[in-house]
Scaffold this active site. Structure first.
Site, short mmCIF file in Angstrom:
data_model
loop_
_atom_site.label_atom_id
_atom_site.label_comp_id
_atom_site.label_asym_id
_atom_site.label_seq_id
_atom_site.Cartn_x
_atom_site.Cartn_y
_atom_site.Cartn_z
N ASP A 109 0.81 -1.22 0.00
CA ASP A 109 0.00 0.00 0.00
C ASP A 109 0.84 1.27 0.00
OD1 ASP A 109 0.97 0.04 2.57
OD2 ASP A 109 -0.91 0.71 3.44
N TYR B 171 10.61 4.48 0.57
CA TYR B 171 11.67 3.51 0.86
C TYR B 171 12.95 3.78 0.08
CZ TYR B 171 8.59 0.69 3.74
OH TYR B 171 7.76 0.26 4.75
#
Ligand SMILES: NC(=O)c1ccc[n+]([C@@H]2O[C@H](COP(=O)([O-])OP(=O)(O)OC[C@H]3O[C@@H](n4cnc5c(N)ncnc54)[C@H](O)[C@@H]3O)[C@@H](O)[C@H]2O)c1
Ligand SMILES: O=P(O)(O)OC[C@H]1O[C@H](O[C@H]2[C@H](O)[C@@H](O)[C@@H](O)O[C@@H]2CO)[C@H](O)[C@@H](O)[C@@H]1O
Ligand SMILES: [Mn+2]
Length: 441
Positions: A171, A263
Protein backbone atom coordinates in the site's frame (compact mmCIF):
# COMPACT_ATOMS: atom_id res chain seq x y z
CA UNK A 1 -25.39 -9.78 -5.09
CA UNK A 2 -23.02 -12.65 -4.22
CA UNK A 3 -21.68 -12.59 -0.65
CA UNK A 4 -18.06 -13.62 -0.23
CA UNK A 5 -16.12 -15.87 2.14
CA UNK A 6 -12.88 -14.33 3.38
CA UNK A 7 -10.00 -15.58 5.50
CA UNK A 8 -7.28 -13.36 7.00
CA UNK A 9 -3.98 -15.16 7.59
CA UNK A 10 -2.13 -13.42 10.40
CA UNK A 11 -5.48 -12.74 12.05
CA UNK A 12 -3.61 -11.72 15.22
CA UNK A 13 -1.88 -8.85 13.37
CA UNK A 14 -1.96 -5.30 14.66
CA UNK A 15 -3.67 -4.42 11.36
CA UNK A 16 -6.59 -6.84 11.80
CA UNK A 17 -8.85 -4.43 13.75
CA UNK A 18 -8.50 -2.00 10.82
CA UNK A 19 -9.69 -4.73 8.45
CA UNK A 20 -12.63 -5.61 10.69
CA UNK A 21 -13.64 -1.95 10.74
CA UNK A 22 -13.33 -1.71 6.94
CA UNK A 23 -15.43 -4.85 6.43
CA UNK A 24 -18.17 -3.15 8.46
CA UNK A 25 -17.77 0.20 6.67
CA UNK A 26 -17.60 -1.36 3.20
CA UNK A 27 -20.30 -4.03 3.51
CA UNK A 28 -22.31 -2.48 0.64
CA UNK A 29 -19.30 -2.40 -1.73
CA UNK A 30 -18.09 -5.85 -0.61
CA UNK A 31 -20.83 -7.97 1.00
CA UNK A 32 -19.48 -10.77 3.17
CA UNK A 33 -21.04 -14.09 4.05
CA UNK A 34 -18.25 -15.51 6.21
CA UNK A 35 -15.06 -14.13 7.73
CA UNK A 36 -12.46 -16.35 9.42
CA UNK A 37 -9.31 -15.12 11.16
CA UNK A 38 -6.40 -17.57 11.17
CA UNK A 39 -3.13 -17.31 13.08
CA UNK A 40 -0.52 -19.73 14.40
CA UNK A 41 -0.38 -17.79 17.68
CA UNK A 42 -3.44 -18.86 19.66
CA UNK A 43 -3.18 -16.15 22.30
CA UNK A 44 -2.91 -13.23 19.83
CA UNK A 45 -5.68 -14.74 17.71
CA UNK A 46 -8.02 -15.12 20.67
CA UNK A 47 -7.66 -11.48 21.77
CA UNK A 48 -8.29 -10.05 18.30
CA UNK A 49 -10.94 -12.73 17.66
CA UNK A 50 -12.93 -11.92 20.81
CA UNK A 51 -12.69 -8.23 19.98
CA UNK A 52 -14.05 -9.08 16.52
CA UNK A 53 -16.99 -11.02 17.98
CA UNK A 54 -18.07 -7.94 19.96
CA UNK A 55 -17.47 -5.56 17.05
CA UNK A 56 -19.56 -7.64 14.63
CA UNK A 57 -22.26 -8.37 17.21
CA UNK A 58 -22.77 -4.60 17.45
CA UNK A 59 -22.08 -3.52 13.86
CA UNK A 60 -22.63 -6.45 11.45
CA UNK A 61 -24.61 -9.18 13.29
CA UNK A 62 -25.56 -11.14 10.17
CA UNK A 63 -21.89 -11.91 9.38
CA UNK A 64 -20.75 -15.48 10.02
CA UNK A 65 -17.54 -14.65 11.94
CA UNK A 66 -15.02 -16.97 13.61
CA UNK A 67 -11.35 -17.30 14.49
CA UNK A 68 -9.14 -20.36 14.52
CA UNK A 69 -5.67 -21.92 14.48
CA UNK A 70 -6.91 -24.85 12.35
CA UNK A 71 -6.03 -24.69 8.64
CA UNK A 72 -9.07 -26.64 7.39
CA UNK A 73 -11.49 -24.39 9.29
CA UNK A 74 -9.56 -21.39 8.01
CA UNK A 75 -9.36 -22.16 4.30
CA UNK A 76 -12.23 -24.45 3.26
CA UNK A 77 -14.73 -22.71 0.99
CA UNK A 78 -12.88 -19.39 0.85
CA UNK A 79 -13.21 -16.98 -2.09
CA UNK A 80 -10.43 -14.63 -0.96
CA UNK A 81 -7.51 -15.14 1.42
CA UNK A 82 -5.84 -11.96 2.68
CA UNK A 83 -2.29 -12.70 3.85
CA UNK A 84 -0.63 -10.53 6.47
CA UNK A 85 1.63 -12.88 8.38
CA UNK A 86 4.82 -11.63 10.00
CA UNK A 87 7.12 -14.59 9.89
CA UNK A 88 9.05 -14.67 13.19
CA UNK A 89 6.92 -11.87 14.65
CA UNK A 90 8.04 -8.45 15.84
CA UNK A 91 10.83 -9.88 18.06
CA UNK A 92 12.54 -11.24 14.91
CA UNK A 93 11.91 -7.93 13.12
CA UNK A 94 13.87 -6.31 15.96
CA UNK A 95 16.78 -8.70 15.30
CA UNK A 96 16.63 -8.00 11.54
CA UNK A 97 17.03 -4.32 12.34
CA UNK A 98 19.46 -4.45 15.30
CA UNK A 99 22.02 -6.94 13.94
CA UNK A 100 22.95 -5.11 10.70
CA UNK A 101 22.80 -1.68 12.38
CA UNK A 102 25.24 -2.83 15.06
CA UNK A 103 27.63 -3.59 12.15
CA UNK A 104 27.12 -0.17 10.56
CA UNK A 105 24.68 -1.46 7.90
CA UNK A 106 21.06 -0.46 7.26
CA UNK A 107 18.79 -2.48 9.54
CA UNK A 108 15.26 -2.23 8.17
CA UNK A 109 12.15 -4.38 7.96
CA UNK A 110 12.24 -4.99 4.19
CA UNK A 111 15.47 -3.41 2.83
CA UNK A 112 19.08 -4.64 2.97
CA UNK A 113 20.32 -7.42 5.25
CA UNK A 114 17.29 -7.25 7.58
CA UNK A 115 14.87 -7.46 4.66
CA UNK A 116 16.72 -10.50 3.30
CA UNK A 117 16.61 -12.19 6.72
CA UNK A 118 12.86 -11.61 6.90
CA UNK A 119 12.67 -12.71 3.25
CA UNK A 120 14.10 -16.17 3.92
CA UNK A 121 11.74 -16.70 6.87
CA UNK A 122 8.77 -15.57 4.77
CA UNK A 123 9.73 -17.88 1.87
CA UNK A 124 9.48 -20.86 4.25
CA UNK A 125 6.17 -19.82 5.86
CA UNK A 126 4.44 -18.33 2.82
CA UNK A 127 5.11 -21.32 0.56
CA UNK A 128 3.76 -23.67 3.23
CA UNK A 129 0.69 -21.46 3.72
CA UNK A 130 -0.08 -21.26 -0.02
CA UNK A 131 0.18 -25.06 -0.30
CA UNK A 132 -2.25 -25.39 2.64
CA UNK A 133 -4.66 -22.91 1.05
CA UNK A 134 -4.59 -24.68 -2.30
CA UNK A 135 -5.34 -27.95 -0.54
CA UNK A 136 -8.65 -26.60 0.81
CA UNK A 137 -9.50 -23.70 -1.53
CA UNK A 138 -8.07 -24.37 -5.00
CA UNK A 139 -9.95 -21.44 -6.57
CA UNK A 140 -9.51 -18.77 -3.89
CA UNK A 141 -7.78 -15.52 -4.76
CA UNK A 142 -4.72 -15.15 -2.55
CA UNK A 143 -4.01 -11.48 -1.89
CA UNK A 144 -0.60 -11.25 -0.28
CA UNK A 145 0.80 -8.21 1.46
CA UNK A 146 3.03 -10.11 3.90
CA UNK A 147 6.52 -8.70 3.63
CA UNK A 148 9.05 -8.49 2.22
CA UNK A 149 6.59 -8.51 -0.68
CA UNK A 150 9.31 -8.30 -3.36
CA UNK A 151 11.07 -11.46 -2.16
CA UNK A 152 7.80 -13.28 -1.37
CA UNK A 153 6.48 -12.46 -4.87
CA UNK A 154 9.62 -13.87 -6.52
CA UNK A 155 9.50 -17.04 -4.40
CA UNK A 156 5.78 -17.63 -5.09
CA UNK A 157 6.29 -16.98 -8.82
CA UNK A 158 8.87 -19.77 -8.90
CA UNK A 159 7.09 -22.25 -6.61
CA UNK A 160 3.62 -21.82 -8.17
CA UNK A 161 4.29 -20.83 -11.81
CA UNK A 162 0.84 -21.90 -13.07
CA UNK A 163 -1.14 -20.28 -10.26
CA UNK A 164 -2.64 -17.09 -11.68
CA UNK A 165 -4.72 -16.30 -8.59
CA UNK A 166 -1.89 -15.14 -6.34
CA UNK A 167 -1.49 -11.36 -6.22
CA UNK A 168 1.19 -9.43 -4.31
CA UNK A 169 0.40 -5.91 -3.17
CA UNK A 170 1.85 -3.07 -1.14
CA UNK A 171 0.00 0.00 0.00
CA UNK A 172 2.98 2.33 0.10
CA UNK A 173 2.64 3.70 -3.48
CA UNK A 174 -1.05 4.43 -2.88
CA UNK A 175 -0.09 6.09 0.38
CA UNK A 176 2.27 8.42 -1.44
CA UNK A 177 -0.56 9.29 -3.84
CA UNK A 178 -2.93 9.88 -0.90
CA UNK A 179 -0.25 12.09 0.65
CA UNK A 180 -0.02 14.11 -2.58
CA UNK A 181 -3.77 14.66 -2.39
CA UNK A 182 -3.33 16.10 1.12
CA UNK A 183 -0.71 18.49 -0.28
CA UNK A 184 -2.88 19.47 -3.24
CA UNK A 185 -6.11 19.62 -1.24
CA UNK A 186 -7.95 17.22 -3.55
CA UNK A 187 -9.54 13.76 -3.37
CA UNK A 188 -6.84 11.10 -3.89
CA UNK A 189 -9.19 9.27 -6.26
CA UNK A 190 -8.88 12.24 -8.65
CA UNK A 191 -5.17 11.46 -9.06
CA UNK A 192 -4.04 9.09 -11.80
CA UNK A 193 -0.43 8.03 -11.20
CA UNK A 194 2.19 6.44 -13.45
CA UNK A 195 4.63 4.39 -11.36
CA UNK A 196 7.51 1.98 -11.96
CA UNK A 197 9.92 0.01 -9.77
CA UNK A 198 10.25 -2.98 -7.52
CA UNK A 199 8.32 -3.29 -4.26
CA UNK A 200 9.60 -0.62 -1.81
CA UNK A 201 11.88 0.77 -4.54
CA UNK A 202 10.11 2.86 -7.16
CA UNK A 203 9.21 6.24 -8.60
CA UNK A 204 6.20 8.13 -9.95
CA UNK A 205 6.94 9.57 -13.39
CA UNK A 206 3.61 11.44 -13.54
CA UNK A 207 0.63 12.17 -11.34
CA UNK A 208 -2.19 13.14 -13.70
CA UNK A 209 -5.40 14.90 -12.79
CA UNK A 210 -7.88 12.15 -13.67
CA UNK A 211 -10.48 14.64 -14.97
CA UNK A 212 -8.31 16.97 -17.09
CA UNK A 213 -5.29 14.79 -17.86
CA UNK A 214 -2.95 17.56 -16.67
CA UNK A 215 0.30 16.33 -15.09
CA UNK A 216 0.40 17.63 -11.51
CA UNK A 217 3.92 16.36 -10.76
CA UNK A 218 5.59 19.77 -11.51
CA UNK A 219 3.18 21.42 -9.05
CA UNK A 220 3.74 18.67 -6.45
CA UNK A 221 7.54 19.04 -6.86
CA UNK A 222 7.28 22.79 -6.21
CA UNK A 223 4.97 22.32 -3.21
CA UNK A 224 7.26 19.72 -1.64
CA UNK A 225 10.22 22.10 -2.06
CA UNK A 226 8.27 24.86 -0.32
CA UNK A 227 6.29 22.92 2.30
CA UNK A 228 7.96 19.51 2.72
CA UNK A 229 5.95 16.28 2.57
CA UNK A 230 3.65 14.67 5.13
CA UNK A 231 1.80 11.36 5.11
CA UNK A 232 -1.92 11.69 4.51
CA UNK A 233 -2.60 10.48 8.06
CA UNK A 234 0.28 12.48 9.65
CA UNK A 235 -1.67 13.09 12.86
CA UNK A 236 -1.76 9.32 13.56
CA UNK A 237 1.89 8.60 12.73
CA UNK A 238 4.87 7.89 14.99
CA UNK A 239 7.83 10.32 14.66
CA UNK A 240 9.92 7.92 12.54
CA UNK A 241 7.24 7.92 9.82
CA UNK A 242 7.22 11.74 9.72
CA UNK A 243 11.04 11.66 9.24
CA UNK A 244 10.58 9.11 6.46
CA UNK A 245 8.08 11.26 4.55
CA UNK A 246 10.30 14.30 5.22
CA UNK A 247 13.11 12.55 3.30
CA UNK A 248 11.04 12.83 0.10
CA UNK A 249 12.01 16.52 0.00
CA UNK A 250 15.73 15.62 0.29
CA UNK A 251 15.43 13.00 -2.43
CA UNK A 252 13.64 15.42 -4.77
CA UNK A 253 16.27 18.10 -4.20
CA UNK A 254 18.94 15.68 -5.43
CA UNK A 255 16.87 13.78 -8.01
CA UNK A 256 13.99 16.08 -9.05
CA UNK A 257 12.93 14.14 -12.16
CA UNK A 258 10.44 11.78 -10.46
CA UNK A 259 8.54 11.53 -7.16
CA UNK A 260 10.11 8.74 -5.05
CA UNK A 261 8.62 5.96 -2.94
CA UNK A 262 9.59 6.74 0.68
CA UNK A 263 11.67 3.51 0.86
CA UNK A 264 14.10 4.90 -1.75
CA UNK A 265 15.76 6.84 1.09
CA UNK A 266 17.58 3.72 2.28
CA UNK A 267 19.09 3.02 -1.13
CA UNK A 268 20.03 6.63 -1.90
CA UNK A 269 21.38 7.71 1.51
CA UNK A 270 22.53 4.54 3.30
CA UNK A 271 25.40 6.22 5.22
CA UNK A 272 23.21 9.07 6.38
CA UNK A 273 20.41 6.70 7.45
CA UNK A 274 22.80 4.41 9.36
CA UNK A 275 24.03 7.43 11.34
CA UNK A 276 20.45 8.54 12.00
CA UNK A 277 19.14 5.14 13.18
CA UNK A 278 19.69 3.84 16.72
CA UNK A 279 20.86 0.20 16.74
CA UNK A 280 19.37 -0.26 20.21
CA UNK A 281 15.95 1.21 19.47
CA UNK A 282 14.63 0.67 15.97
CA UNK A 283 11.19 0.85 14.34
CA UNK A 284 10.40 -2.67 15.66
CA UNK A 285 10.90 -1.40 19.21
CA UNK A 286 8.78 1.66 18.45
CA UNK A 287 5.98 -0.57 17.04
CA UNK A 288 6.11 -2.92 20.05
CA UNK A 289 5.85 0.08 22.40
CA UNK A 290 3.20 1.95 20.40
CA UNK A 291 0.95 0.19 17.88
CA UNK A 292 1.19 -3.32 19.29
CA UNK A 293 0.61 -2.20 22.89
CA UNK A 294 -2.24 0.12 21.89
CA UNK A 295 -4.06 -2.40 19.68
CA UNK A 296 -3.92 -5.24 22.19
CA UNK A 297 -4.77 -3.10 25.21
CA UNK A 298 -7.77 -1.59 23.37
CA UNK A 299 -8.96 -5.06 22.36
CA UNK A 300 -8.58 -6.28 25.97
CA UNK A 301 -10.58 -3.27 27.20
CA UNK A 302 -13.41 -3.98 24.77
CA UNK A 303 -13.44 -7.64 25.84
CA UNK A 304 -13.52 -6.67 29.52
CA UNK A 305 -16.36 -4.18 28.99
CA UNK A 306 -18.09 -6.55 26.55
CA UNK A 307 -18.92 -3.55 24.34
CA UNK A 308 -17.15 -1.47 21.71
CA UNK A 309 -17.73 1.90 23.37
CA UNK A 310 -16.02 4.70 21.40
CA UNK A 311 -13.23 2.48 20.00
CA UNK A 312 -14.57 2.12 16.44
CA UNK A 313 -13.86 5.65 15.20
CA UNK A 314 -10.17 5.70 16.15
CA UNK A 315 -9.13 2.45 14.48
CA UNK A 316 -6.83 3.21 11.54
CA UNK A 317 -7.90 1.32 8.41
CA UNK A 318 -6.33 3.07 5.40
CA UNK A 319 -4.57 0.07 3.95
CA UNK A 320 -7.45 -2.25 4.78
CA UNK A 321 -9.62 -0.07 2.55
CA UNK A 322 -7.07 -0.42 -0.23
CA UNK A 323 -6.95 -4.22 0.06
CA UNK A 324 -10.75 -4.46 0.05
CA UNK A 325 -10.83 -2.26 -3.05
CA UNK A 326 -8.41 -4.71 -4.69
CA UNK A 327 -10.72 -7.62 -3.79
CA UNK A 328 -13.81 -5.82 -5.12
CA UNK A 329 -12.01 -5.02 -8.39
CA UNK A 330 -11.61 -8.78 -8.86
CA UNK A 331 -15.01 -9.76 -7.50
CA UNK A 332 -16.96 -7.34 -9.71
CA UNK A 333 -14.59 -7.23 -12.70
CA UNK A 334 -14.19 -3.49 -12.24
CA UNK A 335 -10.99 -3.13 -14.27
CA UNK A 336 -10.02 -0.06 -12.27
CA UNK A 337 -6.40 0.89 -11.63
CA UNK A 338 -4.20 -0.36 -8.80
CA UNK A 339 -0.44 -0.42 -8.28
CA UNK A 340 0.46 -4.12 -8.09
CA UNK A 341 3.49 -6.43 -8.15
CA UNK A 342 3.51 -8.46 -11.38
CA UNK A 343 5.95 -10.28 -13.65
CA UNK A 344 7.63 -7.74 -15.92
CA UNK A 345 7.29 -9.39 -19.34
CA UNK A 346 8.22 -6.21 -21.19
CA UNK A 347 6.25 -3.68 -19.12
CA UNK A 348 9.54 -1.96 -18.25
CA UNK A 349 11.13 -2.48 -21.62
CA UNK A 350 14.78 -2.42 -20.56
CA UNK A 351 14.42 -4.76 -17.55
CA UNK A 352 14.50 -8.55 -17.59
CA UNK A 353 11.17 -10.23 -18.30
CA UNK A 354 11.12 -12.39 -15.19
CA UNK A 355 11.60 -9.54 -12.69
CA UNK A 356 8.66 -8.96 -10.32
CA UNK A 357 7.97 -5.25 -10.84
CA UNK A 358 5.53 -2.82 -9.25
CA UNK A 359 3.43 -0.89 -11.77
CA UNK A 360 -0.06 0.41 -12.43
CA UNK A 361 -2.45 -2.32 -13.60
CA UNK A 362 -6.08 -2.54 -14.55
CA UNK A 363 -7.55 -5.17 -12.26
CA UNK A 364 -10.58 -7.34 -12.93
CA UNK A 365 -11.93 -10.87 -12.62
CA UNK A 366 -9.17 -12.22 -14.86
CA UNK A 367 -6.39 -10.66 -12.83
CA UNK A 368 -4.10 -7.69 -13.45
CA UNK A 369 -3.48 -6.14 -16.88
CA UNK A 370 -0.37 -3.99 -16.46
CA UNK A 371 0.03 -0.69 -18.30
CA UNK A 372 3.23 -0.38 -20.29
CA UNK A 373 6.03 1.87 -19.01
CA UNK A 374 8.56 1.74 -21.86
CA UNK A 375 12.28 2.30 -21.21
CA UNK A 376 13.39 3.78 -17.89
CA UNK A 377 16.42 6.09 -17.62
CA UNK A 378 19.87 4.57 -16.93
CA UNK A 379 20.12 5.84 -13.32
CA UNK A 380 16.93 4.08 -12.23
CA UNK A 381 17.67 1.02 -14.36
CA UNK A 382 21.09 0.64 -12.70
CA UNK A 383 19.62 0.82 -9.21
CA UNK A 384 16.80 -1.61 -9.96
CA UNK A 385 18.89 -4.18 -11.83
CA UNK A 386 21.20 -4.28 -8.82
CA UNK A 387 18.31 -4.87 -6.42
CA UNK A 388 16.48 -7.40 -8.58
CA UNK A 389 19.75 -9.37 -8.82
CA UNK A 390 20.05 -9.41 -5.05
CA UNK A 391 16.44 -10.55 -4.60
CA UNK A 392 16.76 -13.29 -7.23
CA UNK A 393 20.00 -14.59 -5.72
CA UNK A 394 18.37 -14.72 -2.30
CA UNK A 395 15.48 -16.75 -3.66
CA UNK A 396 18.04 -19.04 -5.38
CA UNK A 397 19.61 -19.49 -1.93
CA UNK A 398 16.22 -20.54 -0.57
CA UNK A 399 15.44 -23.07 -3.32
CA UNK A 400 19.02 -24.47 -3.58
CA UNK A 401 19.82 -24.35 0.18
CA UNK A 402 22.89 -22.45 -0.97
CA UNK A 403 25.13 -20.44 1.35
CA UNK A 404 27.08 -19.29 -1.73
CA UNK A 405 23.97 -17.77 -3.37
CA UNK A 406 23.04 -16.07 -0.10
CA UNK A 407 26.54 -14.63 0.13
CA UNK A 408 26.20 -13.33 -3.44
CA UNK A 409 22.76 -11.83 -2.67
CA UNK A 410 24.16 -10.05 0.39
CA UNK A 411 27.35 -8.91 -1.39
CA UNK A 412 25.61 -7.44 -4.41
CA UNK A 413 22.98 -5.67 -2.29
CA UNK A 414 23.62 -1.94 -2.43
CA UNK A 415 23.03 -1.65 1.33
CA UNK A 416 25.96 -4.02 2.05
CA UNK A 417 28.14 -3.94 -1.06
CA UNK A 418 31.23 -5.64 0.39
CA UNK A 419 31.94 -9.36 0.55
CA UNK A 420 33.56 -9.36 4.01
CA UNK A 421 30.73 -7.36 5.55
CA UNK A 422 28.24 -9.58 3.68
CA UNK A 423 29.72 -12.76 5.17
CA UNK A 424 29.83 -11.25 8.66
CA UNK A 425 26.19 -10.12 8.69
CA UNK A 426 24.98 -13.26 6.91
CA UNK A 427 26.67 -15.49 9.50
CA UNK A 428 25.16 -13.47 12.36
CA UNK A 429 21.70 -13.70 10.78
CA UNK A 430 22.04 -17.47 10.20
CA UNK A 431 22.62 -17.85 13.92
CA UNK A 432 19.73 -15.54 14.84
CA UNK A 433 17.32 -17.35 12.47
CA UNK A 434 18.11 -20.91 13.51
CA UNK A 435 15.10 -23.15 12.77
CA UNK A 436 13.35 -20.39 10.79
CA UNK A 437 15.53 -20.31 7.69
CA UNK A 438 16.20 -23.13 5.26
CA UNK A 439 19.55 -24.74 6.03
CA UNK A 440 22.22 -23.01 3.93
CA UNK A 441 25.06 -25.39 2.97
N1 LIG B 1 2.51 -4.82 1.89
C1 LIG B 1 2.21 -3.78 2.67
O1 LIG B 1 2.12 -2.70 2.19
C2 LIG B 1 2.04 -3.97 4.13
C3 LIG B 1 1.53 -2.95 4.93
C4 LIG B 1 1.45 -3.16 6.30
C5 LIG B 1 1.84 -4.39 6.82
N2 LIG B 1 2.34 -5.34 6.00
C6 LIG B 1 2.73 -6.66 6.50
O2 LIG B 1 1.64 -7.21 7.23
C7 LIG B 1 2.15 -8.15 8.15
C8 LIG B 1 1.61 -7.91 9.54
O3 LIG B 1 2.24 -6.79 10.13
P1 LIG B 1 2.09 -6.45 11.68
O4 LIG B 1 3.01 -5.33 11.95
O5 LIG B 1 0.67 -6.32 12.02
O6 LIG B 1 2.70 -7.76 12.36
P2 LIG B 1 2.20 -8.55 13.64
O7 LIG B 1 3.41 -9.29 14.13
O8 LIG B 1 1.46 -7.68 14.56
O9 LIG B 1 1.15 -9.60 13.07
C9 LIG B 1 1.49 -10.66 12.26
C10 LIG B 1 0.73 -11.90 12.70
O10 LIG B 1 1.16 -12.97 11.84
C11 LIG B 1 1.14 -14.16 12.61
N3 LIG B 1 1.93 -15.17 11.93
C12 LIG B 1 3.27 -15.32 11.89
N4 LIG B 1 3.58 -16.38 11.14
C13 LIG B 1 2.41 -16.91 10.70
C14 LIG B 1 2.10 -18.04 9.87
N5 LIG B 1 3.04 -18.83 9.37
N6 LIG B 1 0.80 -18.27 9.61
C15 LIG B 1 -0.18 -17.49 10.12
N7 LIG B 1 0.07 -16.43 10.91
C16 LIG B 1 1.35 -16.14 11.20
C17 LIG B 1 1.70 -13.73 13.95
O11 LIG B 1 1.39 -14.64 14.97
C18 LIG B 1 1.04 -12.37 14.14
O12 LIG B 1 -0.15 -12.46 14.88
C19 LIG B 1 3.67 -8.07 8.03
O13 LIG B 1 4.12 -9.03 7.09
C20 LIG B 1 3.88 -6.71 7.48
O14 LIG B 1 5.15 -6.59 6.89
C21 LIG B 1 2.43 -5.15 4.68
O1 LIG C 1 6.92 0.24 10.59
P1 LIG C 1 5.48 -0.12 10.45
O2 LIG C 1 5.18 -1.54 10.92
O3 LIG C 1 4.53 0.91 10.96
O4 LIG C 1 5.24 -0.10 8.90
C1 LIG C 1 5.86 -0.94 8.01
C2 LIG C 1 4.96 -0.99 6.81
O5 LIG C 1 4.97 0.32 6.24
C3 LIG C 1 4.19 0.48 5.08
O6 LIG C 1 2.83 0.32 5.39
C4 LIG C 1 2.16 1.37 6.14
C5 LIG C 1 1.20 1.98 5.27
O7 LIG C 1 1.88 2.62 4.23
C6 LIG C 1 0.30 2.97 6.01
O8 LIG C 1 -0.73 3.41 5.21
C7 LIG C 1 -0.37 2.38 7.19
O9 LIG C 1 -1.35 1.46 6.81
O10 LIG C 1 0.57 1.81 7.97
C8 LIG C 1 1.40 0.84 7.33
C9 LIG C 1 2.32 0.48 8.45
O11 LIG C 1 2.73 1.66 9.12
C10 LIG C 1 4.68 -0.51 4.06
O12 LIG C 1 3.98 -0.42 2.86
C11 LIG C 1 4.62 -1.92 4.59
O13 LIG C 1 5.07 -2.81 3.62
C12 LIG C 1 5.45 -2.01 5.83
O14 LIG C 1 5.30 -3.29 6.41
MN1 LIG D 1 4.76 -2.28 1.62
Amino acid sequence: MKKYNICIVGGGSTFTPGFLKSFVRMQKEFPLNKLVLFDIDEERQEIIGKFGEILFREQFPELNFSYTTDIKEAYEGMDFVFMQMRSGGLPMRAKDEHIPLAMGLIGQETCGAGGMAYGLRSCVDMIKAVKDIRNYAPEAWILNYSNPAAIVAEALRREFPEDKKILNICDQPENVVRSCSRLLGCDWKDLDPVYFGLNHYGWFTNIYDRKTGKDLLPKIRKMIKENGFLPQDAEQRDPSWLDTYGMVETIMNDFPEFLPNTYDQYYLYPDYKVKQLDPNFTRADEVMQSREKRVFSECREVIKEDKLGDKFENISDAHAEMMINVATAIAYNKNNRHILIVENNGIIENMQNDAMVEVVCELGANGPRPLSIGKIPQFYLGLLVNQVSSEKLLVDAYFDNSYQKALEAFTINRLINDAKKAREVLDALIEANEGMWPELK
